[in-house]
Design an enzyme around this catalytic site. Structure first.
Site, PDB file in Angstrom:
ATOM      1  N   GLU A   1      46.042  39.212  32.345  1.00 42.20           N
ATOM      2  CA  GLU A   1      45.100  38.943  33.442  1.00 42.20           C
ATOM      3  C   GLU A   1      43.960  39.957  33.523  1.00 42.20           C
ATOM      4  O   GLU A   1      42.835  39.585  33.828  1.00 42.20           O
ATOM      5  CB  GLU A   1      45.844  38.883  34.781  1.00 42.20           C
ATOM      6  CG  GLU A   1      46.801  37.712  34.852  1.00 42.20           C
ATOM      7  CD  GLU A   1      47.365  37.506  36.244  1.00 42.20           C
ATOM      8  OE1 GLU A   1      48.564  37.751  36.427  1.00 42.20           O
ATOM      9  OE2 GLU A   1      46.605  37.130  37.152  1.00 42.20           O
TER      10      GLU A   1
ATOM     11  N   HIS B   1      68.765  40.201  17.659  1.00 40.06           N
ATOM     12  CA  HIS B   1      69.546  39.062  17.191  1.00 40.06           C
ATOM     13  C   HIS B   1      68.660  37.877  16.792  1.00 40.06           C
ATOM     14  O   HIS B   1      69.153  36.780  16.573  1.00 40.06           O
ATOM     15  CB  HIS B   1      70.561  38.658  18.269  1.00 40.06           C
ATOM     16  CG  HIS B   1      71.527  39.775  18.581  1.00 40.06           C
ATOM     17  ND1 HIS B   1      72.723  39.944  17.917  1.00 40.06           N
ATOM     18  CD2 HIS B   1      71.434  40.811  19.449  1.00 40.06           C
ATOM     19  CE1 HIS B   1      73.328  41.025  18.381  1.00 40.06           C
ATOM     20  NE2 HIS B   1      72.564  41.571  19.311  1.00 40.06           N
TER      21      HIS B   1
ATOM     22  N   LYS C   1      44.493  25.671  39.857  1.00 44.00           N
ATOM     23  CA  LYS C   1      45.016  25.405  41.202  1.00 44.00           C
ATOM     24  C   LYS C   1      44.182  24.334  41.900  1.00 44.00           C
ATOM     25  O   LYS C   1      44.708  23.468  42.591  1.00 44.00           O
ATOM     26  CB  LYS C   1      45.054  26.703  42.025  1.00 44.00           C
ATOM     27  CG  LYS C   1      46.182  27.650  41.600  1.00 44.00           C
ATOM     28  CD  LYS C   1      46.226  28.920  42.440  1.00 44.00           C
ATOM     29  CE  LYS C   1      47.360  29.826  41.967  1.00 44.00           C
ATOM     30  NZ  LYS C   1      47.430  31.100  42.665  1.00 44.00           N
TER      31      LYS C   1
END
Ligand code: PA5
Length: 356
Positions: free
Chosen positions: A242, A258, A351
């Site tokens: 950001e 892993h 948004k």
């Protein structure tokens, strides 16, 4: 392309010239970050609701993005204090186990984030005790006045992390879940010292965050940590996203040994990555050993590998001290890239489009 007189300069030069920083950071994200020690103290003194549940069955934090990270940090603080597990719910729906014996913090800096509002509505239906934390918006209107914590307005959510984290610690302290007063004081004092070390006035040759920024510039940053520091690794990544407007990635040991390690040992892309290892004195000795071995077996193929060690005794100080280095680095990196660290236009656009 026209020269802006800033991006032409070499990294160290730009970061040591105050007016150049001001030009790229007109809303003074650096200044806001520097207020972190005060934020920690003031946030602890904010009026907060008193809840009467001796040992909540679960603690659930509803939030997204910059308003959710405080929940992750809360979880890490309680982990070492033997407190209940904290679930951070970054979703529209809340888990089935959340019920009237849960304490729910609905946290949204704007108070208008749809996922958080949806979770809030579901928690209300289930009879949960809900503390709302926002600087205004619908959450402020929908929450019970006596259960609301009002935040100061005018900040970017990610710059208000202490305002959102510390009151949650305070509410839980009042409930007898964990003593935090000493931790809060230690963290604020620790941050005060760090603000002096990381300030723009401190030259790149002596400023850890400026050094880190120069190292990450032009790379794909990879932030790794043990489990306790995982929220800080996430914070580093999201601040790079950001503030610096950069792709970045975080992962956790031992899990990455892993899977990820295989790629590190073979993928030529490793040479374009810069690795930050967040280290903590309390990490499991086997994790410490893995950090060394993982470097030798794969990470050393990256363009650079740097360890950043937490400072302080209490978990809160250790988390926030490591976070501060990343926060400042992300803004210095924005300066090196010539991008304003404050606006997040595409999030606002999304948004708006979601709202129709
Ligand atoms: O940093 C940001 O601006 C975002 O990550 C927001 O925090 C996120 O979109 C949620 O908004 P709010 O913090 O207002 O609930």
């Amino acid at each position: 392309m026209a020269s802006d007189g800033v991006t032409d300069l070499a990294g160290g030069d730009i970061l040591d010239v105050a007016e150049k920083i001001r030009k790229v950071d007109p809303s003074d994200m650096l200044g806001v970050l520097s207020s972190m020690p005060g934020q920690v103290r003031d946030a602890y003194s904010l009026p907060r609701p008193k809840l009467r549940i001796p040992r909540p069955a679960s603690i659930v934090v509803l939030g997204m993005g910059g308003s959710a990270i405080g929940g992750d940090l809360l979880g890490a603080c309680l982990l070492e204090k033997g407190g209940p597990q904290v679930i951070v719910n970054r979703d529209y729906d809340i888990p089935a186990f959340v019920d009237k014996n849960s304490v729910v913090f609905a946290v949204s800096y704007s108070g208008n984030t749809e996922e958080t509002l949806s979770g809030f509505a579901q928690a209300k239906k289930r009879g949960c005790r809900i503390v709302t934390i926002s600087s205004g918006g619908k959450l402020n209107e929908l929450g019970e006045a006596a259960m609301h914590i009002a935040l100061p307005k005018g900040l970017q959510p990610r710059a208000a992390v202490a305002w959102m984290l510390v009151p949650m610690l305070g509410v839980l302290e009042d409930m007898g879940v964990a003593d935090v007063r000493t931790d809060v004081e230690e963290a604020a004092g620790m941050l005060e010292g760090m603000m002096k070390e990381l300030a723009p006035s401190v030259p790149a040759s002596k400023n850890l965050s400026k050094e880190v920024a120069a190292e990450l510039h032009g790379t794909f940053p990879m932030i790794f940590s043990g489990p306790l520091m995982a929220p800080v690794a996430k914070r580093w990544r999201t601040q790079l996203n950001e503030n610096s407007k950069m792709l970045a990635r975080e992962d956790i040991l031992p899990e990455m040994d892993h899977n990820d390690l295989v790629a590190w040992s073979e993928d030529p892309m490793a040479a374009h990555c810069a690795v930050i290892l967040l280290r903590d004195d309390a990490e499991h000795p086997r994790v410490a050993m893995r950090m060394e071995l993982t470097r030798k077996l794969g990470l050393d193929r990256a363009r650079s590998v740097r360890e950043v060690r937490s400072r302080g005794k209490g978990t809160l100080a250790r988390l926030l001290s490591t976070m501060a280095v990343g926060d400042f680095s992300s803004v210095y990196l924005a300066v090196l890239r010539g991008v304003d660290p404050t606006p997040v236009r595409v999030i606002e656009k999304l948004k708006k489009q979601l709202a129709g």
